[in-house]
Design a protein around this motif. Structure first.
Motif, short mmCIF file in Angstrom:
data_model
loop_
_atom_site.label_atom_id
_atom_site.label_comp_id
_atom_site.label_asym_id
_atom_site.label_seq_id
_atom_site.Cartn_x
_atom_site.Cartn_y
_atom_site.Cartn_z
N PRO A 50 0.80 -1.22 0.00
CA PRO A 50 0.00 0.00 0.00
C PRO A 50 0.84 1.27 0.00
N ASN A 51 2.17 1.17 0.15
CA ASN A 51 3.00 2.35 0.19
C ASN A 51 3.51 2.78 -1.18
N LEU A 52 3.15 2.08 -2.24
CA LEU A 52 3.51 2.54 -3.56
C LEU A 52 2.69 3.79 -3.88
N PRO A 53 3.29 4.78 -4.49
CA PRO A 53 2.55 6.03 -4.79
C PRO A 53 1.34 5.83 -5.69
N THR A 54 1.26 4.71 -6.40
CA THR A 54 0.10 4.48 -7.26
C THR A 54 -1.08 3.87 -6.52
N SER A 55 -0.87 3.48 -5.26
CA SER A 55 -1.93 2.85 -4.48
C SER A 55 -2.94 3.90 -4.02
N PRO A 56 -4.23 3.58 -4.04
CA PRO A 56 -5.23 4.55 -3.56
C PRO A 56 -5.15 4.81 -2.07
N THR A 57 -4.45 3.95 -1.31
CA THR A 57 -4.33 4.16 0.13
C THR A 57 -3.05 4.89 0.50
N TYR A 58 -2.28 5.33 -0.48
CA TYR A 58 -1.01 6.02 -0.23
C TYR A 58 -1.29 7.44 0.25
N HIS A 59 -0.67 7.84 1.36
CA HIS A 59 -0.84 9.19 1.90
C HIS A 59 0.52 9.78 2.20
N THR A 60 0.63 11.07 1.99
CA THR A 60 1.82 11.80 2.39
C THR A 60 1.54 12.49 3.72
N TYR A 61 2.58 13.08 4.32
CA TYR A 61 2.36 13.83 5.55
C TYR A 61 1.40 14.99 5.32
N GLY A 62 1.49 15.60 4.16
CA GLY A 62 0.57 16.70 3.84
C GLY A 62 -0.88 16.25 3.82
N ASP A 63 -1.13 15.08 3.20
CA ASP A 63 -2.49 14.52 3.18
C ASP A 63 -2.97 14.22 4.59
N ASP A 64 -2.10 13.61 5.39
CA ASP A 64 -2.48 13.26 6.77
C ASP A 64 -2.77 14.52 7.59
N THR A 65 -1.94 15.54 7.42
CA THR A 65 -2.15 16.79 8.15
C THR A 65 -3.47 17.43 7.76
N ARG A 66 -3.76 17.44 6.48
CA ARG A 66 -5.02 18.03 6.00
C ARG A 66 -6.23 17.28 6.57
N LEU A 67 -6.17 15.96 6.59
CA LEU A 67 -7.27 15.18 7.15
C LEU A 67 -7.45 15.44 8.65
N MET A 68 -6.35 15.55 9.37
CA MET A 68 -6.44 15.81 10.81
C MET A 68 -7.00 17.21 11.08
N ARG A 69 -6.61 18.17 10.29
CA ARG A 69 -7.14 19.53 10.47
C ARG A 69 -8.64 19.57 10.19
N GLU A 70 -9.10 18.80 9.21
CA GLU A 70 -10.54 18.73 8.93
C GLU A 70 -11.30 18.14 10.11
N VAL A 71 -10.73 17.13 10.75
CA VAL A 71 -11.37 16.53 11.93
C VAL A 71 -11.42 17.54 13.06
N ILE A 72 -10.33 18.27 13.28
CA ILE A 72 -10.27 19.25 14.37
C ILE A 72 -11.27 20.38 14.15
N LYS A 73 -11.48 20.79 12.91
CA LYS A 73 -12.44 21.87 12.61
C LYS A 73 -13.86 21.51 13.04
N GLN A 74 -14.18 20.24 13.06
CA GLN A 74 -15.54 19.80 13.39
C GLN A 74 -15.77 19.66 14.89
N ILE A 75 -14.74 19.84 15.70
CA ILE A 75 -14.88 19.69 17.15
C ILE A 75 -15.31 21.03 17.73
N PRO A 76 -16.42 21.07 18.48
CA PRO A 76 -16.88 22.35 19.05
C PRO A 76 -15.94 22.85 20.14
N ASP A 77 -15.97 24.16 20.36
CA ASP A 77 -15.22 24.85 21.41
C ASP A 77 -13.71 24.93 21.14
N VAL A 78 -13.25 24.60 19.94
CA VAL A 78 -11.83 24.73 19.61
C VAL A 78 -11.65 26.04 18.85
#
Length: 131
Positions: A50-78
């Motif tokens: 799954p770590n080949l760049p052609t795999s649909p499950t391949y993520h970079t640190y930028g992708d992971d950071t973006r996903l985590m920020r989206e999760v944090i935006k949905q948490i109230p009182d932050v």
């Protein structure tokens, strides 16, 4: 000489009788259909690595950071957040609204931890909160 030939033929027939059912069972295990590689240009390697760049499950640190920020935006009182990824560790600092009690702050911290740990199981999540 004739006895040797007869014994040899009998052994070959016995071996064929033993090998044929084994081959037949193998074909029946997948429904008798030939399994082919996925059409990924790598003879199916993206299915195994799954770590080949052609795999649909391949993520970079930028992708992971973006996903985590989206999760944090949905948490109230932050109000704001900072995120640091260092290898397998993801450290998240959340600045919360000032009117929250300590119990409410802990509830927000646990909510953020649970959501991030569910979304990003490949990281050890560390969440801290402050006012």
């Amino acid at each position: 000489m004739f006895a040797y030939k007869t014994t040899f033929v009998a052994l070959m027939v016995g071996a064929a009788v033993l090998v044929a059912p084994a081959c037949q069972k193998q074909n029946q295990s997948n429904g008798g259909q030939v399994r082919s590689y996925s059409n990924d240009g790598y003879l199916g390697l993206t299915d195994v690595n799954p770590n080949l760049p052609t795999s649909p499950t391949y993520h970079t640190y930028g992708d992971d950071t973006r996903l985590m920020r989206e999760v944090i935006k949905q948490i109230p009182d932050v109000r704001s957040s900072s995120l640091t990824i260092n290898g397998p560790d993801a450290s998240v600092k959340l600045k919360l609204n000032s009117g929250l009690t300590d119990a409410q702050m802990e509830a927000v911290r646990m909510d953020a931890y649970n959501q991030l740990a569910t979304m990003m199981p490949r990281y050890r999540i560390h969440v801290s909160v402050y006012r």
